[in-house]
Enzyme design. Structure first.
Site, PDB file in Angstrom:
ATOM      1  N   ARG A 194       0.630  14.179  13.820  1.00  0.00           N
ATOM      2  CA  ARG A 194       1.041  13.972  12.435  1.00  0.00           C
ATOM      3  C   ARG A 194       1.041  15.245  11.586  1.00  0.00           C
ATOM      4  O   ARG A 194       0.241  15.408  10.674  1.00  0.00           O
ATOM      5  CB  ARG A 194       0.174  12.896  11.774  1.00  0.00           C
ATOM      6  CG  ARG A 194       0.297  11.565  12.463  1.00  0.00           C
ATOM      7  CD  ARG A 194      -0.399  10.459  11.720  1.00  0.00           C
ATOM      8  NE  ARG A 194       0.429   9.889  10.695  1.00  0.00           N
ATOM      9  CZ  ARG A 194       0.098   8.809   9.987  1.00  0.00           C
ATOM     10  NH1 ARG A 194      -1.043   8.214  10.196  1.00  0.00           N
ATOM     11  NH2 ARG A 194       0.909   8.325   9.078  1.00  0.00           N
TER      12      ARG A 194
ATOM     13  N   LYS B 225       0.840  -1.205   0.000  1.00  0.00           N
ATOM     14  CA  LYS B 225       0.000   0.000   0.000  1.00  0.00           C
ATOM     15  C   LYS B 225       0.869   1.248   0.000  1.00  0.00           C
ATOM     16  O   LYS B 225       0.652   2.172  -0.785  1.00  0.00           O
ATOM     17  CB  LYS B 225      -0.898   0.003   1.239  1.00  0.00           C
ATOM     18  CG  LYS B 225      -1.585   1.332   1.492  1.00  0.00           C
ATOM     19  CD  LYS B 225      -2.422   1.309   2.756  1.00  0.00           C
ATOM     20  CE  LYS B 225      -1.714   1.733   4.011  1.00  0.00           C
ATOM     21  NZ  LYS B 225      -1.504   3.182   4.179  1.00  0.00           N
ATOM     22  N   ASN B 226       1.861   1.267   0.894  1.00  0.00           N
ATOM     23  CA  ASN B 226       2.641   2.502   1.070  1.00  0.00           C
ATOM     24  C   ASN B 226       3.590   2.800  -0.087  1.00  0.00           C
ATOM     25  O   ASN B 226       4.161   3.887  -0.151  1.00  0.00           O
ATOM     26  CB  ASN B 226       3.415   2.464   2.389  1.00  0.00           C
ATOM     27  CG  ASN B 226       2.494   2.683   3.581  1.00  0.00           C
ATOM     28  OD1 ASN B 226       1.304   2.971   3.410  1.00  0.00           O
ATOM     29  ND2 ASN B 226       3.034   2.547   4.780  1.00  0.00           N
TER      30      ASN B 226
ATOM     31  N   ASP C 195       4.704   0.347  12.077  1.00  0.00           N
ATOM     32  CA  ASP C 195       3.508  -0.311  11.524  1.00  0.00           C
ATOM     33  C   ASP C 195       3.410  -1.788  11.911  1.00  0.00           C
ATOM     34  O   ASP C 195       2.438  -2.452  11.556  1.00  0.00           O
ATOM     35  CB  ASP C 195       3.492  -0.183   9.991  1.00  0.00           C
ATOM     36  CG  ASP C 195       3.094   1.214   9.546  1.00  0.00           C
ATOM     37  OD1 ASP C 195       2.728   2.036  10.396  1.00  0.00           O
ATOM     38  OD2 ASP C 195       3.169   1.485   8.319  1.00  0.00           O
TER      39      ASP C 195
ATOM     40  N   CYS D  12      -5.472   8.258   9.662  1.00  0.00           N
ATOM     41  CA  CYS D  12      -5.456   7.511  10.922  1.00  0.00           C
ATOM     42  C   CYS D  12      -5.283   8.455  12.118  1.00  0.00           C
ATOM     43  O   CYS D  12      -4.491   9.385  12.062  1.00  0.00           O
ATOM     44  CB  CYS D  12      -4.299   6.511  10.932  1.00  0.00           C
ATOM     45  SG  CYS D  12      -4.688   4.932  10.181  1.00  0.00           S
TER      46      CYS D  12
ATOM     47  N   ARG E 114      -8.450  -0.410   4.576  1.00  0.00           N
ATOM     48  CA  ARG E 114      -7.580   0.590   3.953  1.00  0.00           C
ATOM     49  C   ARG E 114      -6.216  -0.018   3.600  1.00  0.00           C
ATOM     50  O   ARG E 114      -5.537   0.497   2.719  1.00  0.00           O
ATOM     51  CB  ARG E 114      -7.359   1.787   4.894  1.00  0.00           C
ATOM     52  CG  ARG E 114      -8.593   2.650   5.082  1.00  0.00           C
ATOM     53  CD  ARG E 114      -8.268   3.912   5.851  1.00  0.00           C
ATOM     54  NE  ARG E 114      -6.968   4.396   5.465  1.00  0.00           N
ATOM     55  CZ  ARG E 114      -5.984   4.722   6.305  1.00  0.00           C
ATOM     56  NH1 ARG E 114      -6.168   4.635   7.593  1.00  0.00           N
ATOM     57  NH2 ARG E 114      -4.843   5.149   5.856  1.00  0.00           N
TER      58      ARG E 114
HETATM   59  C1  UD1 Z   1       4.402   6.689   6.618  1.00  0.00           C
HETATM   60  C2  UD1 Z   1       3.536   5.496   6.352  1.00  0.00           C
HETATM   61  C3  UD1 Z   1       2.980   4.954   7.660  1.00  0.00           C
HETATM   62  C4  UD1 Z   1       4.113   4.695   8.662  1.00  0.00           C
HETATM   63  C5  UD1 Z   1       5.017   5.912   8.792  1.00  0.00           C
HETATM   64  C6  UD1 Z   1       6.263   5.652   9.638  1.00  0.00           C
HETATM   65  C7  UD1 Z   1       2.662   5.919   4.129  1.00  0.00           C
HETATM   66  C8  UD1 Z   1       1.489   6.266   3.283  1.00  0.00           C
HETATM   67  N1  UD1 Z   1       2.456   5.891   5.465  1.00  0.00           N
HETATM   68  O1  UD1 Z   1       3.567   7.696   7.198  1.00  0.00           O
HETATM   69  O2  UD1 Z   1       2.282   3.743   7.386  1.00  0.00           O
HETATM   70  O3  UD1 Z   1       3.555   4.411   9.917  1.00  0.00           O
HETATM   71  O4  UD1 Z   1       5.466   6.350   7.499  1.00  0.00           O
HETATM   72  O5  UD1 Z   1       6.976   4.591   9.114  1.00  0.00           O
HETATM   73  O6  UD1 Z   1       3.741   5.651   3.628  1.00  0.00           O
HETATM   74  N2  UD1 Z   1       6.518  14.422  10.953  1.00  0.00           N
HETATM   75  C9  UD1 Z   1       6.655  15.758  11.233  1.00  0.00           C
HETATM   76  N3  UD1 Z   1       6.465  16.650  10.227  1.00  0.00           N
HETATM   77  C10 UD1 Z   1       6.133  16.259   8.950  1.00  0.00           C
HETATM   78  C11 UD1 Z   1       6.008  14.894   8.672  1.00  0.00           C
HETATM   79  C12 UD1 Z   1       6.204  13.986   9.696  1.00  0.00           C
HETATM   80  O7  UD1 Z   1       6.945  16.134  12.364  1.00  0.00           O
HETATM   81  O8  UD1 Z   1       5.971  17.135   8.092  1.00  0.00           O
HETATM   82  C13 UD1 Z   1       6.728  13.430  12.039  1.00  0.00           C
HETATM   83  C14 UD1 Z   1       5.484  12.589  12.319  1.00  0.00           C
HETATM   84  O9  UD1 Z   1       4.600  13.238  13.191  1.00  0.00           O
HETATM   85  C15 UD1 Z   1       6.104  11.341  12.913  1.00  0.00           C
HETATM   86  C16 UD1 Z   1       7.417  11.207  12.143  1.00  0.00           C
HETATM   87  O10 UD1 Z   1       7.691  12.490  11.587  1.00  0.00           O
HETATM   88  O11 UD1 Z   1       6.408  11.553  14.276  1.00  0.00           O
HETATM   89  C17 UD1 Z   1       7.420  10.188  11.049  1.00  0.00           C
HETATM   90  O12 UD1 Z   1       6.267  10.378  10.231  1.00  0.00           O
HETATM   91  P1  UD1 Z   1       6.280  10.060   8.676  1.00  0.00           P
HETATM   92  O13 UD1 Z   1       7.421   9.186   8.322  1.00  0.00           O
HETATM   93  O14 UD1 Z   1       6.099  11.328   7.929  1.00  0.00           O
HETATM   94  O15 UD1 Z   1       4.958   9.218   8.520  1.00  0.00           O
HETATM   95  P2  UD1 Z   1       4.061   9.209   7.255  1.00  0.00           P
HETATM   96  O16 UD1 Z   1       4.935   9.461   6.069  1.00  0.00           O
HETATM   97  O17 UD1 Z   1       2.856  10.033   7.475  1.00  0.00           O
END
Ligand code: UD1
Length: 424
Positions: A126, A26-27, A312, A121, A404
């Site tokens: 986030r 999915k990701n 995850d 989620c 999802r």
């Molecule tokens: C992706 C995955 C999700 C997985 C996560 C961590 C997808 C679609 N989803 O989510 O399944 O659980 O990686 O492996 O690929 N953060 C910030 N600022 C930002 C972005 C992120 O502070 O602009 C923080 C988040 O709050 C979190 C950390 O960075 O604490 C990691 O998040 P991130 O890797 O961005 O997760 P996603 O990409 O949303």
């Protein structure tokens, strides 16, 4: 009493036994579908899983003007035609956080974009500040208006820039990569995410004509090109789905062999399974986990960005620890508020205690069936695993979360000998 929200009824206590074919990730599929924004040519994507989030991404692409044909039987998605709209609406983005990844490619392709701030989620705050700051480093002017992110490329085209991510972000890295491929000049993303899905996106972008170096390392260098073309790409196997079925096999003291997958994608999960006394065998495209007549040993887990233990897989592994012979801890370092499954597992007889961002697991010999509620995608997977392992009947409510991210869940679990049915 019936409602229109789907639930699972699971009769547990039977070891899973057999083979399960793993779907495309999915990701990886979500950013790769959105990469189609970057060209009007035909993209032929295969191994695209039949998931609610994939359908949302296709609807988003159609809303942006693309023509999409998806055959869920073959897993092939054909996307073509130019993007004609710059807006990713609240209606779609609220159901899928990953839609934020339309922001980079839209701004790169059209010179401007309007993307609603995401929902998705309910696991912690986030934020998307890294996505926004990265685009600003490429010369985008960004404003937040009425819940929408408005991005405009100064001079009509984004320009290469150096960007250091304060925190490793998977979708942040992907969004910025998709913006940088059409930039004028070179972009360097420092502290980039190393996840296999980032590497798979880079592979697809390269097949489209992008110049990318260093994917899978913390420093990704991208030399922008004027135009990209269409390509054929097959989506990498889902390492989280793989890990979920392996843990389900282990928690039920059964034997599960996952095929069409790649052990190299989940070495941290495999080593934790071995530490838990699960007999794991790896081949080029399969992994099996044998826990028949074996005691589950407690293992301490700390989640971390790849190649560390994936957040995850945290909820699913907690179920294994809940059934282990001893005490262990599971520490979540990526997201706050990702322990919503704990109260539900306690209702099934697990001895778990939350202390800050750690769960202390005191293993019990067995869990018992109960009525439980899903709160997010991976939490729902943990409840299904617990239901399969538990004595008696478990009802898992709000399984739309699970739809999802897990393709054909019931048929896959049934093919392993599990008893699960969907009802309303
Ligand atoms: C992706 C995955 C999700 C997985 C996560 C961590 C997808 C679609 N989803 O989510 O399944 O659980 O990686 O492996 O690929 N953060 C910030 N600022 C930002 C972005 C992120 O502070 O602009 C923080 C988040 O709050 C979190 C950390 O960075 O604490 C990691 O998040 P991130 O890797 O961005 O997760 P996603 O990409 O949303």
């Amino acid at each position: 009493m019936s409602s229109n929200i789907a639930k699972f009824r699971i009769s547990g206590g039977v070891p899973l036994n057999g083979e399960v074919r793993i779907s495309g990730a999915k990701n990886a599929a979500l950013p790769i579908l959105l990469a189609a924004i970057l060209t009007s040519d035909k993209m032929v994507l295969s191994n695209v899983p039949d998931l609610a989030d994939v359908k949302t991404s296709l609807r988003l692409l159609e809303e942006l003007g693309k023509s999409c044909v998806y055959d869920s039987e073959s897993g092939i998605a054909v996307i073509e035609g130019p993007v004609t709209s710059k807006t990713a609406s609240y209606e779609l983005v609220k159901t899928m956080r990953a839609s934020i990844m339309a922001l980079g490619p839209l701004t790169a392709y059209l010179g401007e974009a309007e993307v609603s701030l995401p929902g998705g989620c309910a696991i912690g705050a986030r934020p998307v500040d890294l996505h926004i700051r990265g685009l600003e480093a490429m010369g985008a002017e960004i404003e937040l208006v009425d819940g929408y992110i408005h991005a405009v490329a100064r001079g009509g085209r984004l320009k290469g820039g150096d960007f250091v991510m304060d925190k490793v972000s998977v979708t942040g890295t992907e969004n910025l990569m998709m913006a940088a491929v059409l930039c004028e000049g070179t972009t360097v993303i420092h502290n980039a995410a190393l996840e296999p899905e980032v590497v798979d996106l880079a592979k697809c972008l390269k097949a489209m004509g992008a110049h990318i170096q260093g994917e899978g390392t913390p420093k990704i260098t991208i030399s922008g090109v004027r135009e990209l073309h269409g390509c054929d790409h097959s989506v990498v196997a889902d390492r989280i789905e793989t890990g979920t079925y392996l843990v389900a096999g282990a928690a039920t003291h059964g034997y599960v062999k996952c095929t069409a997958t790649d052990p190299a994608l989940l070495s941290s999960v495999i080593s934790k399974l071995r530490e838990a006394n699960v007999l794991v065998e790896e081949g080029e495209d399969f992994i099996s986990a044998d826990t028949r007549n074996r005691t589950i040993r407690p293992v301490d887990i700390v989640t971390a960005p790849h190649p560390g233990f994936p957040t995850d897989m945290q909820a699913q592994f907690t179920v294994l620890n809940a059934l282990a012979d001893g005490i262990s801890s599971v520490t979540e370092t990526i997201f706050e508020n990702r322990f919503m499954h704990i109260a539900e597992l306690i209702r099934m007889g697990a001895h778990l205690e939350i202390k800050g961002n750690t769960v202390i697991c005191s293993g019990v010999p067995e869990l018992h069936g109960a009525q439980v509620m899903s709160s997010d995608l991976r939490a729902s997977a943990s409840l299904v695993i617990a239901g399969l392992a538990a004595r008696g009947t478990t009802v898992v409510d709000r399984i739309y979360h699970m739809d999802r991210g897990y393709e054909h869940i019931e048929s896959k679990i049934r093919s392993l000998g599990g008893t699960i049915e969907r009802f309303y």
